[in-house]
Design an enzyme around this catalytic site. Structure first.
Site, PDB file in Angstrom:
ATOM      1  N   ARG A 102      10.654  -0.720  11.498  1.00 36.17           N
ATOM      2  CA  ARG A 102       9.933  -0.101  12.056  1.00 36.17           C
ATOM      3  C   ARG A 102       9.511  -1.298  13.190  1.00 36.17           C
ATOM      4  NH1 ARG A 102       4.401   0.610   8.819  1.00 36.17           N
ATOM      5  NH2 ARG A 102       3.639  -1.145  10.193  1.00 36.17           N
ATOM      6  N   ARG A 154      -1.068  -8.984  12.830  1.00 36.22           N
ATOM      7  CA  ARG A 154      -1.197  -7.723  12.088  1.00 36.22           C
ATOM      8  C   ARG A 154      -1.945  -7.696  10.679  1.00 36.22           C
ATOM      9  NH1 ARG A 154       3.961  -4.351  10.848  1.00 36.22           N
ATOM     10  NH2 ARG A 154       3.115  -4.093   9.139  1.00 36.22           N
ATOM     11  N   LYS A 191       0.977  -1.147  -0.216  1.00 36.17           N
ATOM     12  CA  LYS A 191      -0.195   0.288   0.372  1.00 36.17           C
ATOM     13  C   LYS A 191       0.809   1.065   0.143  1.00 36.17           C
ATOM     14  CE  LYS A 191      -2.003  -0.669   4.391  1.00 36.17           C
ATOM     15  NZ  LYS A 191      -1.220  -2.097   3.651  1.00 36.17           N
ATOM     16  N   ARG A 218      -9.970   0.711   8.524  1.00 36.16           N
ATOM     17  CA  ARG A 218      -9.758  -0.188   8.899  1.00 36.16           C
ATOM     18  C   ARG A 218     -11.574  -1.153   9.313  1.00 36.16           C
ATOM     19  NH1 ARG A 218      -3.703   0.655   8.595  1.00 36.16           N
ATOM     20  NH2 ARG A 218      -3.357  -1.551   8.675  1.00 36.16           N
ATOM     21  N   ARG A 231      11.709  -5.336   5.247  1.00 34.07           N
ATOM     22  CA  ARG A 231      11.669  -3.844   4.769  1.00 34.07           C
ATOM     23  C   ARG A 231      12.009  -2.595   6.013  1.00 34.07           C
ATOM     24  NH1 ARG A 231       5.342  -1.807   5.429  1.00 34.07           N
ATOM     25  NH2 ARG A 231       5.965  -2.716   7.760  1.00 34.07           N
TER      26      ARG A 231
HETATM   27  P1  AP5 Z   1       5.001  -1.453   2.007  1.00 33.18           P
HETATM   28  O1  AP5 Z   1       4.322  -0.599   0.679  1.00 33.18           O
HETATM   29  O2  AP5 Z   1       5.410  -0.613   2.929  1.00 33.18           O
HETATM   30  O3  AP5 Z   1       3.852  -2.684   2.478  1.00 33.18           O
HETATM   31  P2  AP5 Z   1       2.073  -1.792   3.242  1.00 33.18           P
HETATM   32  O4  AP5 Z   1       1.015  -2.391   2.628  1.00 33.18           O
HETATM   33  O5  AP5 Z   1       2.177  -0.507   3.605  1.00 33.18           O
HETATM   34  O6  AP5 Z   1       2.477  -2.113   4.690  1.00 33.18           O
HETATM   35  P3  AP5 Z   1       2.736  -1.739   6.002  1.00 33.18           P
HETATM   36  O7  AP5 Z   1       3.247  -2.920   6.776  1.00 33.18           O
HETATM   37  O8  AP5 Z   1       2.519  -0.610   6.177  1.00 33.18           O
HETATM   38  O9  AP5 Z   1       1.205  -1.606   6.344  1.00 33.18           O
HETATM   39  P4  AP5 Z   1       0.441  -1.679   7.869  1.00 33.18           P
HETATM   40  O10 AP5 Z   1      -1.198  -2.118   7.043  1.00 33.18           O
HETATM   41  O11 AP5 Z   1       0.785  -2.897   8.197  1.00 33.18           O
HETATM   42  O12 AP5 Z   1       0.832  -0.781   8.900  1.00 33.18           O
HETATM   43  P5  AP5 Z   1       0.501   0.528   8.854  1.00 33.18           P
HETATM   44  O13 AP5 Z   1       0.810   1.791   9.109  1.00 33.18           O
HETATM   45  O14 AP5 Z   1      -0.712   0.664   7.898  1.00 33.18           O
HETATM   46  O15 AP5 Z   1       5.658  -2.914   1.491  1.00 33.18           O
HETATM   47  C1  AP5 Z   1       5.784  -3.605   2.637  1.00 33.18           C
HETATM   48  C2  AP5 Z   1       8.087  -4.590   1.955  1.00 33.18           C
HETATM   49  O16 AP5 Z   1       7.161  -5.178   0.879  1.00 33.18           O
HETATM   50  C3  AP5 Z   1       8.509  -2.938   1.541  1.00 33.18           C
HETATM   51  O17 AP5 Z   1       9.795  -3.038   1.818  1.00 33.18           O
HETATM   52  C4  AP5 Z   1       7.804  -2.976  -0.093  1.00 33.18           C
HETATM   53  O18 AP5 Z   1       9.719  -2.320  -0.607  1.00 33.18           O
HETATM   54  C5  AP5 Z   1       7.985  -4.731  -0.103  1.00 33.18           C
HETATM   55  N1  AP5 Z   1       6.571  -4.640  -1.459  1.00 33.18           N
HETATM   56  C6  AP5 Z   1       6.283  -4.416  -1.942  1.00 33.18           C
HETATM   57  N2  AP5 Z   1       5.541  -4.246  -2.931  1.00 33.18           N
HETATM   58  C7  AP5 Z   1       6.087  -5.190  -3.095  1.00 33.18           C
HETATM   59  C8  AP5 Z   1       6.341  -6.401  -4.634  1.00 33.18           C
HETATM   60  N3  AP5 Z   1       4.937  -6.010  -4.997  1.00 33.18           N
HETATM   61  N4  AP5 Z   1       7.009  -7.801  -4.398  1.00 33.18           N
HETATM   62  C9  AP5 Z   1       8.110  -8.175  -3.219  1.00 33.18           C
HETATM   63  N5  AP5 Z   1       8.254  -6.962  -2.573  1.00 33.18           N
HETATM   64  C10 AP5 Z   1       7.621  -5.424  -2.214  1.00 33.18           C
HETATM   65  O19 AP5 Z   1      -0.744   0.424  10.236  1.00 33.18           O
HETATM   66  C11 AP5 Z   1       0.911   0.332  11.140  1.00 33.18           C
HETATM   67  C12 AP5 Z   1      -0.322  -0.536  12.583  1.00 33.18           C
HETATM   68  O20 AP5 Z   1      -1.025   1.686  12.866  1.00 33.18           O
HETATM   69  C13 AP5 Z   1      -1.487  -1.175  12.829  1.00 33.18           C
HETATM   70  O21 AP5 Z   1      -0.836  -2.695  12.688  1.00 33.18           O
HETATM   71  C14 AP5 Z   1      -2.489  -0.401  13.644  1.00 33.18           C
HETATM   72  O22 AP5 Z   1      -1.796  -0.810  15.061  1.00 33.18           O
HETATM   73  C15 AP5 Z   1      -2.336   1.198  13.800  1.00 33.18           C
HETATM   74  N6  AP5 Z   1      -3.282   1.835  12.541  1.00 33.18           N
HETATM   75  C16 AP5 Z   1      -2.965   2.256  10.846  1.00 33.18           C
HETATM   76  N7  AP5 Z   1      -3.891   2.919  10.765  1.00 33.18           N
HETATM   77  C17 AP5 Z   1      -5.071   1.910  10.909  1.00 33.18           C
HETATM   78  C18 AP5 Z   1      -6.565   2.280  11.883  1.00 33.18           C
HETATM   79  N8  AP5 Z   1      -7.377   3.170  10.537  1.00 33.18           N
HETATM   80  N9  AP5 Z   1      -7.338   2.476  12.556  1.00 33.18           N
HETATM   81  C19 AP5 Z   1      -6.777   1.376  13.594  1.00 33.18           C
HETATM   82  N10 AP5 Z   1      -5.020   1.065  14.227  1.00 33.18           N
HETATM   83  C20 AP5 Z   1      -4.715   1.884  12.866  1.00 33.18           C
END
Ligand code: AP5
Length: 226
Positions: free
Chosen positions: A169, A180, A21, A96, A135
């Site tokens: 992270r 997660r 994402k 979410r 990552r």
């Molecule tokens: P990346 O693009 O970083 O993946 P992502 O989908 O953004 O993954 P996240 O781990 O950031 O998502 P998340 O939803 O767990 O975290 P968030 O910060 O939102 O890609 C990952 C890696 O893979 C990278 O190294 C990239 O280079 C590689 N990659 C990407 N695409 C690829 C491909 N096609 N092939 C190979 N490699 C690839 O949330 C964190 C925490 O915050 C949550 O757990 C929760 O506690 C809280 N939180 C956030 N939002 C909310 C909400 N709305 N409500 C409640 N709690 C929330």
């Protein structure tokens, strides 16, 4: 078709941790001039700043659970009011829960906006643990990298800004990533059906490599913005 001539476009990226994402949102920002709003980034900033919301979010995030809707909605609402969101927003990691999706609908309705497109990034669970655990990002500009899938052209030097400091992270470990993923399936995946019902859902195979996924995502957004 988006009504972005009068209202900012609203795109949502849905997908489990590691689906890409953040990676794809940054590319869409560059192509379409929209602003990526990542609730994860906003929450991590609140934790780092030691705000009341950040203090409440910290333990939940470390355990891989979801922060309460109230906290997330307050943070997102503030950010959506900033002037740089005028052209459009890419919501990364929000909504979410069903409650967040309904609150977003209400918020947009009050300003005459709507969700223009929701892209569901379809992946298998197991490889997501490796994506998340490998990552890291540039500490200076935030550009994302991966130990195996996306390394800087020159080892130890950020392609984008030339920075040499990188960070990982706290929740990017196999155990928390598993929690997660479970939270995604229990609370977020049902939104796919919700947005399908509203007629705004697109699906993209996000198991392909980053460039191929980008081509599919850009085409999906271009169709909506035509
Ligand atoms: P990346 O693009 O970083 O993946 P992502 O989908 O953004 O993954 P996240 O781990 O950031 O998502 P998340 O939803 O767990 O975290 P968030 O910060 O939102 O890609 C990952 C890696 O893979 C990278 O190294 C990239 O280079 C590689 N990659 C990407 N695409 C690829 C491909 N096609 N092939 C190979 N490699 C690839 O949330 C964190 C925490 O915050 C949550 O757990 C929760 O506690 C809280 N939180 C956030 N939002 C909310 C909400 N709305 N409500 C409640 N709690 C929330």
């Amino acid at each position: 078709m988006a009504d972005a001539t009068t209202n900012p476009a609203v795109l949502i990226l849905l997908g489990p941790p590691g689906a890409g994402k953040g990676t794809q949102a940054r590319m869409l920002e560059e192509t379409f001039g929209f602003v990526q709003l990542s609730t994860g980034d906003l929450l991590r900033a609140a934790v780092a700043a030691g705000t009341e919301a950040g203090k409440q979010a910290k333990a939940v995030m470390s355990a891989g659970g979801l922060v309460s809707d109230d906290i997330v909605l307050a943070i997102l609402k503030d950010r959506m009011a900033d002037p740089d969101t005028r052209k459009g927003v890419i919501l990364d990691g929000f909504p979410r829960t069903a409650g967040q999706a309904e609150a977003l609908d209400g918020l947009l309705k009050s300003t005459g906006q709507r969700v223009n497109s929701v892209i569901s990034m379809e992946v298998e669970d197991a490889p997501m643990i490796a994506r998340v655990a490998g990552r890291y990002t540039c500490a200076t500009c935030g550009e994302g990298y991966h130990d195996a899938f996306k390394q800087p052209a020159k080892a130890g030097v950020c392609d984008k800004c030339g920075g040499t400091d990188f960070k990982r992270r706290a929740d990017d470990n196999a155990e928390t990533a598993g929690a997660r993923l479970a939270a995604y399936h229990a609370q977020t995946a049902p939104l796919i059906t919700y947005y399908k019902g509203l007629g705004v859902l697109e699906t993209v195979d996000a198991m392909a490599n980053i460039a191929e996924v980008a081509t599919a995502m850009q085409a999906a957004v271009a169709r909506v913005m035509a």
